[in-house]
Design an enzyme around this catalytic site. Structure first.
Site, PDB file in Angstrom:
ATOM      1  N   HIS A 162       0.822  -1.205   0.000  1.00 31.20           N
ATOM      2  CA  HIS A 162       0.000   0.000   0.000  1.00 31.20           C
ATOM      3  C   HIS A 162       0.860   1.260   0.000  1.00 31.20           C
ATOM      4  CE1 HIS A 162       0.849  -0.647   4.285  1.00 31.20           C
ATOM      5  NE2 HIS A 162       0.583   0.643   4.487  1.00 31.20           N
ATOM      6  N   ASP A 179       0.608   5.000   1.750  1.00 32.92           N
ATOM      7  CA  ASP A 179      -0.122   5.654   2.840  1.00 32.92           C
ATOM      8  C   ASP A 179      -1.026   6.760   2.296  1.00 32.92           C
ATOM      9  OD1 ASP A 179       0.938   4.116   4.889  1.00 32.92           O
ATOM     10  OD2 ASP A 179       2.589   5.497   5.303  1.00 32.92           O
ATOM     11  N   HIS A 194       4.786  -0.050   0.678  1.00 29.24           N
ATOM     12  CA  HIS A 194       5.371  -0.847   1.747  1.00 29.24           C
ATOM     13  C   HIS A 194       4.381  -1.891   2.247  1.00 29.24           C
ATOM     14  CE1 HIS A 194       3.512   2.656   3.706  1.00 29.24           C
ATOM     15  NE2 HIS A 194       3.364   1.910   4.782  1.00 29.24           N
ATOM     16  N   ARG A 196       4.228   6.214  14.339  1.00 28.59           N
ATOM     17  CA  ARG A 196       4.489   6.810  13.044  1.00 28.59           C
ATOM     18  C   ARG A 196       3.915   8.208  12.955  1.00 28.59           C
ATOM     19  NH1 ARG A 196       0.864   4.999   8.378  1.00 28.59           N
ATOM     20  NH2 ARG A 196      -0.168   6.889   9.083  1.00 28.59           N
TER      21      ARG A 196
END
Length: 322
Positions: free
Chosen positions: A148, A150, A298, A313
């Protein structure tokens, strides 16, 4: 009909077409050759620059490098920030092992690159811009084990993200990144011709329906309606042409019949699975990763079972893909 196979000789259209190696015969596809470069014009004889502010050690061919000699818990000079940014553009994902970093320091580091993004679809830490991933053990299981980009379901997807590993399982829990500029370079001329001017729909529902309650999902659909992005985006700084569809959020290519759109998307999604375009990183507690969300996908490997994996994150707001 969709062309079978992947050309092994093509380069992106950001270079003159006469500089592009011609498509190779089908037999070369079986040999598994790939055309790999980090930046436009990169080649095997390229002289790589020295890094004044730190030591950089590659961990992948076209992406992924470890950096030593920088303390991310302390304010960085403009010169160090500029050199980290240059390394990010070249290597696409950077790893900083052995950092003693707080959430506040992580936010401050991210803010050197711009405004931090908030994401109400994910569990926040003490600050809404900090997303906390606490998986395994007695908590929720992983759902990031899909390739995917982000927040590609937003009109303005994230420019990049910074992940700080807090707790690692005794085994497993690696993260993989795929270089989507290399993925584009290696598409056949015929596939590139079909997608260079195409746009696709990105929708948060497929990616989040697996773990959000139906009522919350329905509410968030109004906040994040489907958007369209180019199938091939141009990186705003390197000017690389980059494949910009992903299995988590891209649902269809505009203007194609469903069966044709699905077949083409499956072919494009599969490019992230090519090992030559990937780097896989084994985490240690205290490692910080910084990746360019404009040029990579990622995948967080969900192979640690009942063991805990905890990370935080922050994501940096980006720009509209073009």
């Amino acid at each position: 009909m969709l062309e079978a196979g992947v050309s092994t000789g093509g380069v992106g259209t950001d270079q003159a077409s006469h500089d592009r190696p011609r498509a190779t015969p089908a037999i070369d596809l079986l040999e598994g050759k790939r055309y790999l470069r980090r930046l436009p014009g990169d080649g095997p004889d390229r002289c790589h620059e020295e890094w004044a502010a730190f030591t950089l050690t590659p961990v992948g061919v076209t992406l992924g490098a470890e950096i030593a000699g920088v303390d991310l818990s302390s304010p960085l000079s403009d010169e160090v920030r500029a050199e980290i940014h240059r390394a990010l553009l070249e290597w696409k994902v950077l790893f900083f092992p052995g950092q003693d970093m707080t959430s506040a320091a992580q936010q401050a580091f991210g803010q050197l690159w711009g405004e931090l993004e908030t994401n109400p679809l994910l569990e926040a830490g003490e600050d809404p811009s900090v997303v906390r991933f606490a998986k395994g053990g007695g908590g929720p299981q992983t759902y990031e084990n899909i390739w995917h980009v982000d927040t590609s379901f937003r009109r303005v997807p994230a420019m990049g993200a910074i992940l700080r590993m807090i707790t690692t399982p005794p085994f497993g829990g690696d993260t993989m990144w795929a270089d989507m500029a290399a993925a584009y370079d290696n598409l056949s001329d015929g596939v590139r011709a079909r997608i260079d001017d195409a746009v696709a729909v990105h929708d948060m529902v497929p990616g989040f329906a697996r773990f959000l309650p139906a009522d919350k999902l329905a509410r968030l659909e109004d906040t994040f309606p489907p958007v369209t992005h180019p199938v091939v985006r141009t990186h705003p700084e390197t000017h690389r042409r980059t494949l910009f569809v992903n299995a988590a959020f891209t649902t269809r290519i505009v203007g194609l019949e469903p069966i044709e759109s699905d077949a083409l998307l499956r072919h494009l999604f599969a490019q992230a699975h090519t090992p030559e375009f990937q780097v896989r990183y084994r985490w240690t507690a205290g490692t910080v990763a910084f990746w360019d969300n404009r040029s990579t996908q990622h995948y967080a490997v969900g192979d640690y079972g009942a063991h805990a994996r905890v990370a935080e994150r922050v994501a940096i707001a980006g720009d509209v893909p073009f």
